[in-house]
Write a protein that holds these residues in place. Structure first.
Motif, short mmCIF file in Angstrom:
data_model
loop_
_atom_site.label_atom_id
_atom_site.label_comp_id
_atom_site.label_asym_id
_atom_site.label_seq_id
_atom_site.Cartn_x
_atom_site.Cartn_y
_atom_site.Cartn_z
N CYS A 150 1.18 -64.60 40.57
CA CYS A 150 0.13 -63.64 40.18
C CYS A 150 0.74 -62.37 39.59
N ARG A 151 1.84 -61.88 40.16
CA ARG A 151 2.49 -60.68 39.61
C ARG A 151 3.02 -60.95 38.20
N THR A 195 -15.76 -68.41 34.07
CA THR A 195 -15.04 -67.50 34.96
C THR A 195 -14.02 -68.32 35.74
N VAL A 196 -12.75 -67.94 35.64
CA VAL A 196 -11.64 -68.70 36.22
C VAL A 196 -11.08 -67.97 37.43
N LEU A 197 -10.75 -68.74 38.46
CA LEU A 197 -10.00 -68.24 39.62
C LEU A 197 -8.66 -68.94 39.65
N ILE A 198 -7.58 -68.17 39.71
CA ILE A 198 -6.24 -68.73 39.93
C ILE A 198 -5.85 -68.42 41.36
N SER A 199 -5.80 -69.45 42.19
CA SER A 199 -5.38 -69.31 43.58
C SER A 199 -3.88 -69.60 43.61
N GLY A 200 -3.11 -68.53 43.47
CA GLY A 200 -1.67 -68.68 43.32
C GLY A 200 -0.90 -68.03 44.46
N HIS A 201 0.18 -67.39 44.08
CA HIS A 201 1.12 -66.81 45.03
C HIS A 201 1.46 -65.40 44.60
N GLY A 202 2.12 -64.66 45.49
CA GLY A 202 2.43 -63.28 45.18
C GLY A 202 3.13 -63.11 43.84
N ASN A 203 4.13 -63.96 43.58
CA ASN A 203 4.92 -63.78 42.37
C ASN A 203 4.33 -64.45 41.14
N PHE A 252 -10.10 -64.07 37.91
CA PHE A 252 -9.68 -63.67 39.25
C PHE A 252 -8.30 -64.22 39.54
N LEU A 253 -7.40 -63.34 39.98
CA LEU A 253 -6.12 -63.75 40.51
C LEU A 253 -6.16 -63.56 42.03
N LEU A 254 -5.69 -64.56 42.75
CA LEU A 254 -5.75 -64.50 44.21
C LEU A 254 -4.45 -64.99 44.80
N ARG A 255 -3.78 -64.12 45.53
CA ARG A 255 -2.64 -64.58 46.32
C ARG A 255 -3.21 -65.29 47.55
#
Length: 257
Positions: free
Chosen positions: A192-193, A182-190, A7-10
């Motif tokens: 994650c992009r 299962t991994v979640l990356i709680s990142g930022h718009g860029n 999961f990628l999350l902005r």
């Protein structure tokens, strides 16, 4: 066949997202709406029965707070959270703190779009006369990085975000995914992009048109080589997601009165 889930999350909406300002490495808290977005994201993941093995965040509060709220809503607060500056938002240099719509009025919408979305165009660098220079570079969190403070960027293109992110992805995150968690990356718009560009093989031209709204989890199902086996899924109400995407895209346009 899908072997791994990522999961990628902005992060949820931040105070400067709401004010339409370039936030970048300035440490802003979530807005009230951003808190709700993060909580709704956690509830959505819980409804789908997802169980996270590990969470990765940047060292910016809005990313960390989003992760905490997601885990709380999931009832999985015990899941390990690992933080790294390499997942930080893109460094917007001298643009930090400026209003995007005002910039579009002064410099044109196309120039602002290039600064915001292009792959290899770097904004003007920040220097010590900038009002937020000391707030960033004298912050104790940047004493904890795996490079000397003097080597931290003063401005970045999306390509440079990917360059500083990939070693962390390959050395730290990939082994966790390949262990079956299962991994979640709680990142930022860029951040994650940049990862989406890498994982999906998106061209330098097409990445300009990839928009991620705040607080919406992006599910990637990956094969054993960590290549997507199906298109990315933005989870949630699709009509609301499209509305949120348009809102993000409109931030860099001249606001009609």
């Amino acid at each position: 066949m899908s072997k791994y889930k990522l999961f990628l999350l902005r992060h949820g909406e931040g105070a400067w997202n709401k004010e339409n300002r370039f936030c970048s490495w300035v440490d802003q808290k979530l807005s009230d709406n951003g808190i709700v977005e993060a909580q709704e994201c956690g509830r959505l993941l819980k409804e789908h029965g997802y169980q996270l093995g590990q969470v990765f965040t940047s060292i910016l509060s809005r990313s960390i707070h989003t992760a905490w709220l997601v885990l709380e809503a999931l009832g999985q607060e015990w899941v390990p959270v690992t933080k790294s500056w390499r997942l930080n938002e893109r460094h917007y240099g001298a643009l930090i703190g400026l209003n995007r719509a005002e910039m579009a009025l002064n410099h044109g919408e196309q120039q602002v779009k290039l600064w915001r979305r292009s792959y290899d165009i770097t904004p003007p660098p920040i220097d010590d006369s900038h009002p937020y220079f000391d707030e960033i570079y004298n912050d104790r969190r940047y004493m904890t990085c795996d490079v000397p403070k003097e080597q931290l960027p003063k401005s970045e293109s999306l390509k440079e975000v990917l360059d500083r992110l990939l070693p962390y992805w390959n050395e730290v995150i990939v082994p966790v995914i390949k262990s079956g968690q299962t991994v979640l990356i709680s990142g930022h718009g860029n951040s994650c992009r940049a990862l989406l560009k890498h994982l999906e093989g998106i061209s330098e031209t097409d990445i300009v048109n990839v928009t991620l709204p705040t607080g919406v989890p992006v599910l990637l199902e990956l094969d054993e080589d960590l290549r997507p086996v199906k298109p990315r899924q933005l989870l949630g109400d699709q009509a609301k997601i499209q509305e949120a995407i348009k809102k993000v895209e409109d931030q860099g346009k001249v606001q009609k009165k």
